[in-house]
Motif scaffolding. Structure first.
Motif, short mmCIF file in Angstrom:
data_model
loop_
_atom_site.label_atom_id
_atom_site.label_comp_id
_atom_site.label_asym_id
_atom_site.label_seq_id
_atom_site.Cartn_x
_atom_site.Cartn_y
_atom_site.Cartn_z
N VAL A 187 0.83 -1.20 0.00
CA VAL A 187 0.00 0.00 0.00
C VAL A 187 0.87 1.25 0.00
CG1 VAL A 187 -1.64 1.34 1.36
CG2 VAL A 187 -1.99 -1.12 1.05
N CYS A 188 1.86 1.21 0.85
CA CYS A 188 2.71 2.39 0.94
C CYS A 188 3.48 2.61 -0.36
CB CYS A 188 3.71 2.22 2.09
SG CYS A 188 2.93 2.21 3.73
N GLY A 189 3.79 1.50 -1.06
CA GLY A 189 4.61 1.62 -2.24
C GLY A 189 3.87 2.02 -3.50
N THR A 190 2.60 1.52 -3.69
CA THR A 190 1.96 1.70 -4.99
C THR A 190 0.59 2.35 -4.94
OG1 THR A 190 0.96 -0.50 -4.87
CG2 THR A 190 3.13 -0.34 -5.89
N ALA A 191 -0.04 2.36 -3.79
CA ALA A 191 -1.42 2.81 -3.76
C ALA A 191 -1.53 4.27 -3.35
CB ALA A 191 -2.25 1.97 -2.80
N SER A 192 -2.62 4.87 -3.76
CA SER A 192 -2.91 6.24 -3.34
C SER A 192 -3.32 6.22 -1.88
CB SER A 192 -4.05 6.81 -4.19
OG SER A 192 -4.53 8.00 -3.59
N PRO A 193 -2.89 7.16 -1.06
CA PRO A 193 -3.30 7.20 0.34
C PRO A 193 -4.79 7.51 0.49
CG PRO A 193 -2.09 9.18 -0.25
CD PRO A 193 -1.97 8.25 -1.39
N ASP A 194 -5.41 8.02 -0.56
CA ASP A 194 -6.82 8.35 -0.51
C ASP A 194 -7.65 7.10 -0.79
OD1 ASP A 194 -9.35 9.30 -0.71
OD2 ASP A 194 -8.93 10.82 -2.23
N PRO A 195 -8.48 6.65 0.15
CA PRO A 195 -9.27 5.43 -0.06
C PRO A 195 -10.28 5.57 -1.20
CG PRO A 195 -10.01 6.58 1.91
CD PRO A 195 -8.75 7.25 1.47
N LEU A 253 -14.60 -2.05 -7.50
CA LEU A 253 -13.18 -1.86 -7.74
C LEU A 253 -12.43 -1.51 -6.47
CD1 LEU A 253 -13.61 0.40 -10.92
CD2 LEU A 253 -13.29 -2.08 -10.87
N ALA A 254 -13.07 -1.72 -5.33
CA ALA A 254 -12.49 -1.30 -4.06
C ALA A 254 -11.20 -2.06 -3.73
CB ALA A 254 -13.51 -1.50 -2.94
N HIS A 255 -11.00 -3.24 -4.34
CA HIS A 255 -9.81 -4.03 -4.05
C HIS A 255 -8.56 -3.51 -4.76
CE1 HIS A 255 -11.29 -5.51 -7.88
NE2 HIS A 255 -10.09 -6.03 -8.11
N LEU A 256 -8.74 -2.62 -5.75
CA LEU A 256 -7.59 -2.12 -6.50
C LEU A 256 -6.70 -1.25 -5.62
CD1 LEU A 256 -9.21 -1.18 -9.94
CD2 LEU A 256 -7.71 -3.12 -9.44
N ARG A 257 -5.41 -1.39 -5.83
CA ARG A 257 -4.44 -0.59 -5.07
C ARG A 257 -3.66 0.37 -5.96
NH1 ARG A 257 -7.46 -1.70 -2.01
NH2 ARG A 257 -7.27 -2.86 -0.04
N PRO A 296 -6.73 -0.27 -14.79
CA PRO A 296 -7.72 0.61 -15.41
C PRO A 296 -7.13 1.50 -16.50
CG PRO A 296 -8.07 0.54 -13.05
CD PRO A 296 -6.79 -0.20 -13.32
N ASP A 297 -5.93 2.02 -16.27
CA ASP A 297 -5.28 2.85 -17.29
C ASP A 297 -5.05 2.06 -18.57
OD1 ASP A 297 -5.12 5.27 -16.00
OD2 ASP A 297 -3.21 4.79 -15.02
N ALA A 298 -4.59 0.83 -18.40
CA ALA A 298 -4.30 0.00 -19.57
C ALA A 298 -5.58 -0.31 -20.35
CB ALA A 298 -3.62 -1.31 -19.13
N VAL A 299 -6.66 -0.61 -19.63
CA VAL A 299 -7.94 -0.94 -20.28
C VAL A 299 -8.49 0.27 -21.01
CG1 VAL A 299 -10.34 -1.61 -19.88
CG2 VAL A 299 -8.50 -2.82 -18.69
N ILE A 322 -16.03 -4.12 -13.41
CA ILE A 322 -14.90 -5.00 -13.23
C ILE A 322 -14.11 -5.19 -14.52
CG2 ILE A 322 -15.93 -7.22 -13.79
CD1 ILE A 322 -13.87 -6.42 -10.65
N TYR A 323 -14.66 -4.73 -15.67
CA TYR A 323 -13.90 -4.79 -16.91
C TYR A 323 -12.60 -4.01 -16.79
CZ TYR A 323 -17.87 -6.78 -19.52
OH TYR A 323 -18.86 -7.59 -19.97
N LEU A 324 -12.57 -3.03 -15.90
CA LEU A 324 -11.36 -2.23 -15.72
C LEU A 324 -10.23 -3.05 -15.10
CD1 LEU A 324 -12.77 1.21 -14.51
CD2 LEU A 324 -11.71 0.68 -16.71
N CYS A 325 -10.52 -4.26 -14.66
CA CYS A 325 -9.50 -5.13 -14.08
C CYS A 325 -8.97 -6.17 -15.07
CB CYS A 325 -10.05 -5.85 -12.85
SG CYS A 325 -10.60 -4.74 -11.54
#
Length: 403
Positions: free
Chosen positions: A40-48, A73-77, A82-85, A108-111
């Motif tokens: 989380v600290c490395g790749t995710a936004s601090p904003d939930p 999409l709450a599980h995404l970090r 999503p950018d790639a899709v 979920i298509y964004l995954c």
């Protein structure tokens, strides 16, 4: 003493593995927690709520829409997938509205994995001969293309529909224009419905197949719902062996019971009996698909202006299929103008004139009188049915009255 010692040894042998297991589990849980925190600290936004902002800023959703569609999409970090899709879909011809529609249908298509999941499907559709815009239309109509396995699901259904409709070109045509038919279950839906029509309704498969070429959707209803549809047609007294039976099923498939009952009440207000209504449906079921307002306007015109009786209209329900603005009113004005100028030499009733093809009507009632009544062409041009060099636009069905 020996017994007590034995019990103590056994207890230790039993408890020690349990202790070690619990200790190992705690260590693993602690390790997982640390790894997750590090991730989380490395790749995710601090904003939930970063996915809400992403859907607003990158896809153009409103804040309320983004809040709704971000829940799966709450599980995404991160926004990597999503950018790639989104970028891939843009590269394949989807505009912002198209991307939003796909996401709103299934966020979920964004995954999806672009290289393993999406790209092969787009390439397969291109190999079938579909253009970029064709593929966009096909996916917007049948978004399940994106989630079903290409070889286990899509290809077998393509082959099945090809055998049912008679050609791959026709399947692809419907895939671009028709939704909610291609991915219905073959074993649980299509086969039971086709078997029911063949074995219990006595309708030849050739007739069903011929009809499905124009509209494959009604056969994709669940078998219980499909049987209820047949029961509604039976209640109208339409023989199952009639060639209009399948057409009636298709119209009833599109018309809710509430709209159907409202149509019965409307026609009853014009004096139709239940038997006249059933007979009219059996001859021209398409009029059930028209809006109440349009059917009312047509009935009033034929009764109050043309002078038809309600019973006559019930016996000739195809009159209700013709476009009021593009065929009925212009042709009525033409015949009235011919009568006014003393050019009406035929005894053919107006209602039969409506059945003439556009070309035949022009040849018999307009072109012979161009010199003495040039306004006849103006009448047709004002209606938008006569264009250019006296060519006539086909308006045999009501284009403004379907709902």
């Amino acid at each position: 003493m020996a017994v007590a010692t034995l019990r103590s040894v056994l207890r230790c042998e039993i408890l020690l593995p349990l202790f070690e297991t619990c200790r190992l589990r705690d260590l693993l849980c602690f390790s997982s927690s640390v790894d997750a925190a590090a991730a989380v600290c490395g790749t995710a936004s601090p904003d939930p709520h970063f996915m809400v902002e992403y859907l607003v800023n990158s896809c153009g959703f409103s804040p309320s829409e983004a809040a709704k569609f971000s829940k799966p999409l709450a599980h995404l970090r991160s926004t990597e997938k999503p950018d790639a899709v989104v970028n891939f879909m843009r590269s394949q011809g989807f505009d912002g509205a198209g991307i939003r529609k796909v996401i709103s249908l299934r966020p979920i298509y964004l995954c999806c994995n672009v290289e393993k999941n999406l790209a092969p499907k787009f390439q397969f559709l291109r190999d079938l001969g579909l253009s970029e815009s064709d593929i966009v239309d096909a996916i917007l109509k049948n978004n399940a293309i994106l989630r079903h396995d290409l070889h286990r699901s899509f290809v077998p259904k393509l082959e099945m529909w090809e055998s049912l409709l008679g050609s791959r070109e026709l399947v692809l045509k419907h895939l671009k224009k028709t939704g909610r038919f291609f991915f219905c279950s073959v074993e649980n839906t299509l086969h039971p419905n086709l078997k029911f029509l063949r074995d219990e309704c006595g309708i030849p498969e050739e007739r069903v197949s011929l009809f499905l070429r124009s509209d494959p959707r009604f056969i994709s209803r669940k078998p219980t719902s499909f049987r209820a549809l047949v029961a509604r047609a039976d209640e109208l007294g339409i023989p199952r062996q009639s060639r209009m039976f399948v057409w009636t099923l298709d119209v009833l498939h599109k018309v809710s019971k509430e709209r159907f009952e409202a149509k019965i009440e409307l026609m009853r207000s014009f004096g139709w009996s239940e038997s006249e209504f059933s007979s009219a449906v059996g001859k021209a079921p398409t009029f059930l698909s028209m809006s109440l307002d349009m059917v009312r306007k047509k009935m009033e015109f034929f009764i109050n202006v043309v002078g038809c009786t309600p019973s006559f209209i019930a016996s000739q329900p195809n009159l209700l299929i013709f476009s009021l603005q593009k065929r009925v009113i212009p042709r009525f004005r033409v015949t009235e103008m011919l009568k006014l100028k003393g050019l009406w030499t035929r005894r053919c009733k107006f209602v039969w004139i409506l059945c003439f093809s556009d070309t035949k009507f022009m040849e018999k009632f307009v072109l012979p009188h161009k010199e003495h009544a040039p306004e006849l062409l103006d009448i047709l041009r004002d209606a938008g049915t006569c264009k250019g060099n006296d060519t006539f636009h086909l308006a045999s069905e009501d284009e403004e009255g379907l709902s």
